[in-house]
Enzyme design. Structure first.
Site, short mmCIF file in Angstrom:
data_model
loop_
_atom_site.label_atom_id
_atom_site.label_comp_id
_atom_site.label_asym_id
_atom_site.label_seq_id
_atom_site.Cartn_x
_atom_site.Cartn_y
_atom_site.Cartn_z
N ASP A 66 3.59 0.83 -3.95
CA ASP A 66 4.77 1.44 -3.36
C ASP A 66 5.98 1.35 -4.29
O ASP A 66 5.94 0.65 -5.31
CB ASP A 66 5.10 0.80 -2.00
CG ASP A 66 4.93 -0.73 -2.00
OD1 ASP A 66 4.93 -1.32 -3.10
OD2 ASP A 66 4.78 -1.31 -0.92
N ASN A 135 5.75 -8.21 9.92
CA ASN A 135 5.45 -7.29 11.03
C ASN A 135 4.09 -6.62 10.87
O ASN A 135 3.78 -5.67 11.57
CB ASN A 135 6.55 -6.23 11.14
CG ASN A 135 6.64 -5.33 9.91
OD1 ASN A 135 5.82 -5.45 8.99
ND2 ASN A 135 7.60 -4.44 9.88
N HIS A 137 2.87 -5.08 8.10
CA HIS A 137 2.73 -3.95 7.18
C HIS A 137 1.92 -4.34 5.95
O HIS A 137 1.90 -5.51 5.54
CB HIS A 137 4.09 -3.34 6.80
CG HIS A 137 4.95 -4.15 5.88
ND1 HIS A 137 6.30 -4.30 6.07
CD2 HIS A 137 4.68 -4.83 4.74
CE1 HIS A 137 6.81 -5.04 5.10
NE2 HIS A 137 5.83 -5.38 4.27
N GLU A 142 4.72 0.72 7.68
CA GLU A 142 5.32 -0.03 8.78
C GLU A 142 4.56 0.22 10.09
O GLU A 142 3.77 1.17 10.17
CB GLU A 142 6.79 0.39 8.92
CG GLU A 142 7.65 0.06 7.69
CD GLU A 142 8.05 -1.41 7.60
OE1 GLU A 142 7.21 -2.29 7.91
OE2 GLU A 142 9.20 -1.69 7.20
#
Ligand code: F6R
Length: 260
Positions: A66, A135, A137, A142
């Site tokens: 990313d 979370n 990811h 996400e």
């Protein structure tokens, strides 16, 4: 999926580095790299093996997961720069062989498609190292990301931006809101997924990814659908897992012929 609980975070990094090195020695055409703090121990081990044990990355392609959108070229927290500073400039990686999504492209969807074409042409990615967000990811997929998604733009959650502010002088306003990330489908195309998670802040996410339902709400749970996954955790990150005894038993009784 194989779950390895190491004695501490340093051991987790060394083991992840060894597994990546094995792929390179076996002739990997491409390897997948991640940024953030989780893979740093693995990169240190790869650099050590390059210096001490003749490990070479000549002819290997590297693909990052990313990139932030809009950080100027050369910004120390752009993932393109980060991976060079932390890893690839310390070994014999040809700089032109280290690829990342173009977060400064004027046409972001075209840049995403171009990135997919590059991986398809130079792949398959033999081993993809992954961290996990608090979370759930992976990459910057996400919660809510399609489980079959490809490289595309994503909006970071407030939690991820807050978590990453530590890389931007603890100044939230400097953390970009958008990123270009490989999708969960793209990541799943790699032959071997290798996740490293350390520290108590990752315990809930690791438990949800490994033992919870497969759900877009926990993007890392897509690992459960992949035929070859190794998850390496320290005791703090393993703290919320239910089947710890079984994971330890399986590793202790691993057949001698079986590699990771
Ligand atoms: C970074 C990436 C992210 C991180 C995750 C964990 O390229 O893809 O998914 O792996 O945010 O970050 P750290 O390792 O800093 O806790």
């Amino acid at each position: 999926m194989e779950l390895v609980i190491t004695d501490n975070a340093a051991e987790a990094g060394v083991l992840a580095g060894r597994i990546m090195a094995d792929h390179v020695r076996r002739g990997a055409r491409a390897i997948g790299l991640a940024t953030g703090s989780s893979p740093l121990g693995a990169y240190r081990e790869l650099i050590r093996q390059y210096r001490d044990e003749g490990l070479s990355f000549a002819g290997v392609q590297a693909y990052l997961l990313d990139e932030y959108i809009g950080l100027p070229v050369g910004h120390p927290q752009s993932y393109r720069q980060f991976i060079r500073d932390e890893f690839t400039s310390h070994v014999d990686f040809d700089d032109a062989s280290v690829h990342s999504p173009d977060g400064n492209a004027t046409d972001i969807p075209a840049a995403a498609a171009e990135y997919e074409r590059g991986i398809a042409k130079n792949g398959p990615v033999s081993v993809q190292i992954l961290g996990i967000g608090a979370n759930g990811h992976i990459g910057f997929n996400e919660p809510g990301s399609s489980l079959r998604s490809r490289t595309r733009v994503k909006t970071l959650t407030p939690k991820t931006r807050a978590d990453n502010a530590r890389f931007f002088e603890d100044d939230l306003s400097q953390v970009p809101t958008h990123v270009l990330t490989q999708g969960l489908g793209t990541i799943s195309d790699a032959d071997h997924l290798l996740m490293v998670a350390t520290g108590s802040g990752k315990a809930d996410a690791v438990a949800a990814a490994v033992e919870g339902p497969v759900s877009a709400f926990c993007p890392a749970s897509i690992l459960q659908m992949h035929p070859h996954v190794t998850v390496i955790v320290d005791p703090e990150a393993a703290a919320k897992l239910q089947a710890v005894e079984y994971y330890r038993f399986a590793v202790a009784n691993k057949p001698s012929w079986q590699s990771f």
